[in-house]
Design a protein around this motif. Structure first.
Motif, short mmCIF file in Angstrom:
data_model
loop_
_atom_site.label_atom_id
_atom_site.label_comp_id
_atom_site.label_asym_id
_atom_site.label_seq_id
_atom_site.Cartn_x
_atom_site.Cartn_y
_atom_site.Cartn_z
N ALA A 39 0.85 -1.24 -0.02
CA ALA A 39 0.03 0.04 0.01
C ALA A 39 0.88 1.37 -0.05
N MET A 40 0.23 2.28 -0.39
CA MET A 40 1.01 3.57 -0.68
C MET A 40 1.45 4.31 0.54
N ASN A 41 1.90 3.87 1.32
CA ASN A 41 2.17 4.64 2.73
C ASN A 41 3.55 5.03 2.66
N THR A 88 -4.36 17.59 8.03
CA THR A 88 -4.01 16.80 6.87
C THR A 88 -5.21 16.87 5.86
N LEU A 89 -4.93 16.91 4.66
CA LEU A 89 -6.14 16.89 3.56
C LEU A 89 -5.95 15.72 3.04
N GLU A 90 -7.19 15.01 2.66
CA GLU A 90 -7.65 14.03 1.97
C GLU A 90 -8.68 14.19 0.95
N PHE A 91 -8.54 13.84 -0.20
CA PHE A 91 -9.51 14.05 -1.18
C PHE A 91 -10.73 13.01 -1.26
N HIS A 92 -10.27 11.67 -1.11
CA HIS A 92 -11.17 10.46 -1.36
C HIS A 92 -11.77 10.17 0.11
N GLU A 116 -11.70 16.92 4.56
CA GLU A 116 -11.69 16.08 3.26
C GLU A 116 -12.12 17.12 2.03
N GLY A 117 -11.21 17.10 1.15
CA GLY A 117 -11.29 18.03 0.02
C GLY A 117 -10.20 18.01 -0.86
N ALA A 118 -10.05 18.77 -2.01
CA ALA A 118 -9.21 18.86 -2.70
C ALA A 118 -8.10 20.06 -2.20
N SER A 119 -6.71 19.86 -2.38
CA SER A 119 -5.79 20.79 -1.77
C SER A 119 -5.99 22.13 -2.48
N GLY A 120 -6.28 22.18 -3.96
CA GLY A 120 -6.34 23.43 -4.59
C GLY A 120 -7.55 24.48 -3.96
N LEU A 140 4.21 16.74 1.48
CA LEU A 140 3.37 16.54 0.08
C LEU A 140 3.61 15.24 -0.10
N ASP A 141 2.29 14.59 -0.27
CA ASP A 141 2.32 13.28 -0.74
C ASP A 141 0.96 12.89 -1.34
N HIS A 142 0.30 13.78 -1.97
CA HIS A 142 -0.65 13.89 -2.81
C HIS A 142 -0.80 13.55 -4.27
N TRP A 143 -1.47 14.09 -5.26
CA TRP A 143 -1.29 13.77 -6.65
C TRP A 143 0.07 14.50 -6.93
N LYS A 144 0.87 13.55 -7.74
CA LYS A 144 2.12 14.28 -7.92
C LYS A 144 2.13 15.32 -8.79
N ASP A 145 0.95 15.57 -9.69
CA ASP A 145 0.98 16.64 -10.60
C ASP A 145 0.37 17.87 -9.91
N ALA A 168 8.85 16.25 0.36
CA ALA A 168 8.05 15.78 -0.53
C ALA A 168 8.45 14.23 -1.02
N ASP A 169 7.41 13.63 -0.99
CA ASP A 169 7.35 12.07 -1.09
C ASP A 169 7.46 11.84 -2.62
N ASN A 170 8.05 10.76 -3.07
CA ASN A 170 7.99 10.15 -4.44
C ASN A 170 8.40 11.24 -5.26
N VAL A 171 9.72 11.68 -5.22
CA VAL A 171 10.15 12.66 -6.25
C VAL A 171 11.03 12.16 -7.34
N HIS A 197 14.20 4.35 -1.21
CA HIS A 197 13.37 3.43 -2.00
C HIS A 197 11.93 3.53 -1.82
N LEU A 198 11.30 3.26 -3.06
CA LEU A 198 9.79 3.07 -3.03
C LEU A 198 9.24 2.38 -1.92
N GLU A 199 8.44 2.60 -1.19
CA GLU A 199 7.92 1.81 0.07
C GLU A 199 7.80 0.29 -0.09
N TYR A 200 8.37 -0.49 0.73
CA TYR A 200 8.25 -1.84 0.70
C TYR A 200 8.85 -2.47 -0.57
O1 LIG Z 1 -0.55 8.41 -5.66
C1 LIG Z 1 0.13 8.32 -4.82
N1 LIG Z 1 -0.40 9.03 -3.72
C2 LIG Z 1 -1.48 10.21 -3.88
C3 LIG Z 1 -2.73 9.50 -3.84
C4 LIG Z 1 -3.80 10.71 -4.10
C5 LIG Z 1 -4.79 11.10 -2.74
C6 LIG Z 1 -5.08 12.42 -2.75
C7 LIG Z 1 -4.94 13.22 -1.68
C8 LIG Z 1 -5.28 14.51 -1.81
C9 LIG Z 1 -5.57 15.57 -0.79
C10 LIG Z 1 -5.84 16.79 -1.38
N2 LIG Z 1 -6.08 17.10 -2.70
C11 LIG Z 1 -5.97 16.15 -3.61
C12 LIG Z 1 -5.44 15.07 -3.24
S1 LIG Z 1 -5.21 13.33 -4.34
C13 LIG Z 1 1.38 7.55 -4.37
C14 LIG Z 1 1.59 6.49 -5.40
C15 LIG Z 1 2.68 5.51 -5.35
C16 LIG Z 1 2.90 4.51 -6.14
C17 LIG Z 1 4.08 4.30 -6.58
C18 LIG Z 1 4.35 3.09 -7.55
C19 LIG Z 1 3.21 2.39 -8.12
F1 LIG Z 1 3.65 1.60 -8.82
C20 LIG Z 1 1.89 2.91 -7.73
C21 LIG Z 1 1.63 3.74 -6.83
C22 LIG Z 1 3.36 5.72 -4.07
C23 LIG Z 1 3.14 6.90 -3.41
O2 LIG Z 1 4.13 6.85 -2.06
C24 LIG Z 1 2.20 7.80 -3.36
O3 LIG Z 1 1.99 8.58 -2.36
#
Ligand SMILES: O=C(NCCCCc1cc2ccncc2s1)c1cc(-c2ccc(F)cc2)cc(O)c1O
Ligand SMILES: [Mg+2]
Length: 214
Positions: A39-41, A88-92, A116-120, A140-145, A168-171, A197-200
């Motif tokens: 999972a993407m922790n 902490t902000l979460e969209f889903h 809950e909501g979109a960061s923007g 920063l750990d939400h949508w990479k774009d 910032a995570d996942n750079v 490294h990418l988690e796990y």
């Molecule tokens: O997408 C990732 N994380 C964002 C989830 C998007 C949730 C959001 C939260 C929020 C709050 C406010 N506004 C808008 C948003 S959108 C993510 C993905 C991978 C990954 C790496 C390799 C893979 F093969 C597959 C996945 C690893 C990671 O560590 C990640 O963090």
């Protein structure tokens, strides 16, 4: 009926972690992700880097973009001094629902505000919603774009001060090339890459720490 991965992750926490013990919640999630389902922790390799930056900054006000199941919220909030808060902000909504229960199991619900909501949409409302002026620390750990547009939004809303630290995570994986280019070339940031490294997994990834120079 079938369950979701976040639901199965929460069940592992409820079965294996001690209520009120954040470290046991962190360990239960890492065990689940290494032995049952990825999972993407931020995880148990990048997590200690996050911990060290949080301890170094010892923020009075902290913001996390992207809660997911609350793993990094628990990592951050367990290190915050008394009387300080993590927003902490979460969209889903489904992720937010699980995160609230993970945070409650850790006993950290009084230190964490989950919105809950979109960061923007939410970032421009932060000052009014929480009566804060600036953030000392942003994870920063939400949508990479969204990393770069939201950094610019934080600047425009004057939510950063001289010395604010962004991590910032996942750079590298999935990657945030436009964000990296900006913080590494802007005279307004002092940036440093922590290779990991990418988690796990054995895939390269890392954290970028950037200090706002004002
Ligand atoms: O997408 C990732 N994380 C964002 C989830 C998007 C949730 C959001 C939260 C929020 C709050 C406010 N506004 C808008 C948003 S959108 C993510 C993905 C991978 C990954 C790496 C390799 C893979 F093969 C597959 C996945 C690893 C990671 O560590 C990640 O963090
Ligand atoms: Mg991540």
């Amino acid at each position: 009926t079938s369950s979701t991965r976040p639901q199965r992750l929460l069940r592992a926490v409820q079965r294996k972690a001690t209520k009120g013990d954040p470290q046991s919640v962190i360990s239960a999630i890492d065990y689940f992700c290494r032995n049952s389902e990825w999972a993407m922790n931020v995880g148990d390799e990048k997590g200690p880097i996050l911990d060290s930056v949080v301890c170094e900054v010892s923020p009075a006000t902290a913001l996390e973009l992207g809660t997911y199941c609350g793993y990094s919220s628990v990592r951050i909030a367990r290190l915050l001094p008394v009387g300080t808060k993590l927003i902490t902000l979460e969209f889903h909504p489904d992720y937010a629902c699980i995160a609230r229960q993970v945070i409650q199991h850790a006993g950290l619900e009084d230190k964490i505000f989950l919105v809950e909501g979109a960061s923007g949409d939410l970032i421009p409302k932060m000052a009014d919603m929480f009566g804060i002026s600036t953030f000392d620390f942003v994870f920063l750990d939400h949508w990479k774009d969204r990393y770069l547009p939201d950094l610019k939004l934080l600047e425009e809303c004057q939510l950063l001060r001289k010395g604010s630290v962004l991590l910032a995570d996942n750079v590298i994986c999935p990657g945030t090339p436009d964000y990296l280019e900006y913080v590494r070339n802007s005279p307004r940031y002092e940036s440093r890459y922590f290779q990991s490294h990418l988690e796990y997994t054995k895939v390269e990834d890392g954290l970028e720490k950037s200090v706002f120079l004002g």
